[in-house]
Write an enzyme that holds these catalytic residues in place. Structure first.
Site, PDB file in Angstrom:
ATOM      1  N   HIS A  24       0.154  -1.752  -0.001  1.00 29.62           N
ATOM      2  CA  HIS A  24      -0.031  -0.357   0.035  1.00 29.62           C
ATOM      3  C   HIS A  24       0.750   1.297   0.442  1.00 29.62           C
ATOM      4  CE1 HIS A  24       0.340   0.391   4.686  1.00 29.62           C
ATOM      5  NE2 HIS A  24      -0.644  -0.991   4.733  1.00 29.62           N
ATOM      6  N   HIS A  78      -5.572  -9.258  14.366  1.00 31.79           N
ATOM      7  CA  HIS A  78      -5.717  -7.725  13.505  1.00 31.79           C
ATOM      8  C   HIS A  78      -6.570  -7.851  11.889  1.00 31.79           C
ATOM      9  CE1 HIS A  78      -4.140  -4.004  11.353  1.00 31.79           C
ATOM     10  NE2 HIS A  78      -3.311  -4.279  11.165  1.00 31.79           N
ATOM     11  N   GLU A  80      -6.753  -6.401   9.178  1.00 29.45           N
ATOM     12  CA  GLU A  80      -6.402  -5.355   8.234  1.00 29.45           C
ATOM     13  C   GLU A  80      -6.227  -7.214   7.056  1.00 29.45           C
ATOM     14  OE1 GLU A  80      -2.764  -2.914   8.422  1.00 29.45           O
ATOM     15  OE2 GLU A  80      -3.111  -2.322   6.295  1.00 29.45           O
ATOM     16  N   ASP A  82      -3.595  -8.093   4.792  1.00 32.46           N
ATOM     17  CA  ASP A  82      -2.570  -8.767   5.056  1.00 32.46           C
ATOM     18  C   ASP A  82      -2.675 -10.097   6.097  1.00 32.46           C
ATOM     19  OD1 ASP A  82      -2.314  -6.587   6.484  1.00 32.46           O
ATOM     20  OD2 ASP A  82       0.111  -6.883   6.746  1.00 32.46           O
ATOM     21  N   HIS A 145      -1.641  -1.567  14.652  1.00 34.64           N
ATOM     22  CA  HIS A 145      -2.045  -0.566  14.291  1.00 34.64           C
ATOM     23  C   HIS A 145      -3.279   0.212  13.162  1.00 34.64           C
ATOM     24  CE1 HIS A 145      -1.618  -0.078   9.511  1.00 34.64           C
ATOM     25  NE2 HIS A 145      -1.330   0.353   9.879  1.00 34.64           N
ATOM     26  N   ASP A 164       1.311  -6.092  13.755  1.00 38.18           N
ATOM     27  CA  ASP A 164       2.757  -5.445  13.871  1.00 38.18           C
ATOM     28  C   ASP A 164       3.804  -4.940  14.468  1.00 38.18           C
ATOM     29  OD1 ASP A 164       1.571  -5.600  11.267  1.00 38.18           O
ATOM     30  OD2 ASP A 164       0.238  -3.856  11.524  1.00 38.18           O
ATOM     31  N   TYR A 192      10.089   0.209   8.619  1.00 40.97           N
ATOM     32  CA  TYR A 192       8.579   0.304   8.613  1.00 40.97           C
ATOM     33  C   TYR A 192       8.147   0.666  10.061  1.00 40.97           C
ATOM     34  CZ  TYR A 192       4.863  -3.608  10.085  1.00 40.97           C
ATOM     35  OH  TYR A 192       3.605  -4.219  10.590  1.00 40.97           O
ATOM     36  N   HIS A 223       5.539  -9.970  10.695  1.00 41.46           N
ATOM     37  CA  HIS A 223       6.229  -9.561   9.381  1.00 41.46           C
ATOM     38  C   HIS A 223       7.598 -10.102   9.479  1.00 41.46           C
ATOM     39  CE1 HIS A 223       2.986  -7.477   7.557  1.00 41.46           C
ATOM     40  NE2 HIS A 223       2.818  -7.010   8.270  1.00 41.46           N
TER      41      HIS A 223
HETATM   42 FE1  FEO Z   1      -1.573  -3.384   9.696  1.00 39.87          FE
HETATM   43 FE2  FEO Z   1       0.609  -5.943   8.903  1.00 39.87          FE
HETATM   44  O1  FEO Z   1      -1.033  -5.123   9.471  1.00 39.87           O
END
Ligand code: FEO
Length: 397
Positions: A24, A78, A80, A82, A145, A164, A192, A223
């Site tokens: 993104h 989370h 999101e 991903d 996040h 995250d 990041y 991640h």
């Molecule tokens: Fe806020 Fe890796 O997603």
């Protein structure tokens, strides 16, 4: 397939995405990973999933440890995509699984997916989800996040699944910090933080305060690599980044049309060169917004240069300043500079307006401007401004 074992019966089941280069808008020059973890006990729990296109890989990875119908809980820390993108497939295939999340996350998931048939188990910070020898505990980490973000903790194993927070967009064959070059990993963690987390310094400070009360042997983010041998390094880095604590460092970034603004940038650079001060200069034609945000995170001062184009900024500068305004880096001194042809009150003043909106401390109330090609008098002003920025940088602790 290589097995990654965090502790006995706790496995990494994520996906290493070597190819992603745009997350993104974040330039992920070293790819990324979407981390998922499997905890086998009397009850079996999967903690987080991966991006939707990699669902099959995740299923295969899980099945190397356990049959899908043996999964009792799928924790979603989370919403999101991903991390949640594979949930529709998982909830269909893992027929006995309950989706474990907080109330906000349940609502957010329902705005992404058809969740009507999903069995939810709503948890909060008082919940002990007993698997057998291991207990899952949950820590709300709102805005680190998204509003529903939370972390999962296993006290018996001293593992924090931090979502995250503490992550990096960093594809690698090693899964643990000790298997990779620490300097590279910390740089990617910084990138990041700057690009994903910088806006949320206060919520992340709250996460750090909560984490300080936990015994932690492993931090397993969503991640990048898993922190084991270098937990103190990443915690200490976060303690600096949450305040955008400045180094003795100046970042000059600019775009230029016929070289006039570039020549001004060079003079600011020359003026700023001082023992003990790090000065970095970037032409936006060759530098992406992700790297600029990373550099700005720990800068004491920034110098922002743009020519006037169509009574406004150059497009790349508008892009960078819009992005930085959103990330809201704190504690920055700033100047604006650049050349114009006939519209004196536009491009450089527009840049200055952005700096004000970012709450930068303006070193000069007006931009340094040059009508077309800079004269020696203008370049002298640039060198003097560079020197002022260096003096400010030297004052930083
Ligand atoms: Fe806020 Fe890796 O997603």
């Amino acid at each position: 397939m290589k097995n990654t074992v965090l502790k006995e019966n706790i496995f990494w089941t994520g996906y290493v995405d070597w190819d992603v280069r745009d997350f993104h808008g974040y330039a992920t020059s070293r790819g990324s990973t979407y981390n998922s973890y499997l905890v086998k006990d009397n009850k079996t729990a999967l903690i987080d999933s991966v991006k939707a296109p990699y669902s099959d890989y995740l299923l295969k990875s899980i099945q190397s440890y356990v049959q899908l119908d043996k999964i009792d809980y799928i924790v979603c820390n989370h919403a999101e995509p991903d991390h949640s993108g594979s949930l529709p497939v998982l909830m269909q295939k893992c027929q006995n699984a309950e989706l474990v999340c907080n109330e906000k996350c349940k609502n957010t998931l329902s705005l992404h997916y058809d969740t009507k048939r999903w069995k939810f188990k709503i948890v909060d910070e008082s919940t002990d989800l007993i698997l057998g020898e291991n207990t899952l505990k949950f820590i709300n980490t709102p805005m680190a996040h998204w509003p529903e973000s939370m972390a999962t903790y296993i006290p018996q194993q001293k593992i924090l699944f931090s979502m995250d927070a503490f992550g990096q967009h960093y594809a690698s064959s090693g899964r643990f910090d000790y298997e990779e070059n620490l300097i590279d990993v910390l740089y990617e963690a910084k990138k990041y933080y700057a690009n994903i987390v910088m806006l949320y310094g206060k919520p992340v400070e709250a996460v750090l305060n909560k984490a300080a009360n936990l015994e932690i042997e492993i931090i397993a983010p969503s991640h990048g690599i898993i922190w084991k041998d270098n937990i103190a390094d990443i915690i200490s880095a976060y303690k600096k980044w949450i305040y955008c604590k400045p180094d003795k460092k100046i970042v000059i970034f600019y775009d230029t049309m016929w070289k006039s603004t570039g020549i001004m940038a060079e003079s600011i650079y020359e003026g700023a060169l001082t023992n003990g001060v790090e000065v970095r200069k970037y032409d936006l034609k060759y530098t992406n917004i992700t790297d600029i945000a990373t550099e700005v995170l720990d800068a004491a001062a920034i110098a922002v240069g743009t020519p006037t184009l169509n009574k406004s900024l150059m497009p790349k500068m508008a892009e960078v300043l819009t992005y930085l305004k959103g990330l809201a880096p704190a504690n920055k001194y700033a100047i604006a500079f650049g050349s114009y042809g006939w519209a004196k009150k536009s491009g450089q003043h527009d840049a200055l307006e952005y700096l004000k909106q970012m709450n930068c401390k303006l070193v000069l109330e007006e931009p340094i401007q040059s009508q077309f090609v800079p004269t020696e008098e203008v370049l002298k002003k640039c060198r003097e401004a560079g020197k002022m920025l260096a003096e400010i940088a030297l004052e930083q602790a």
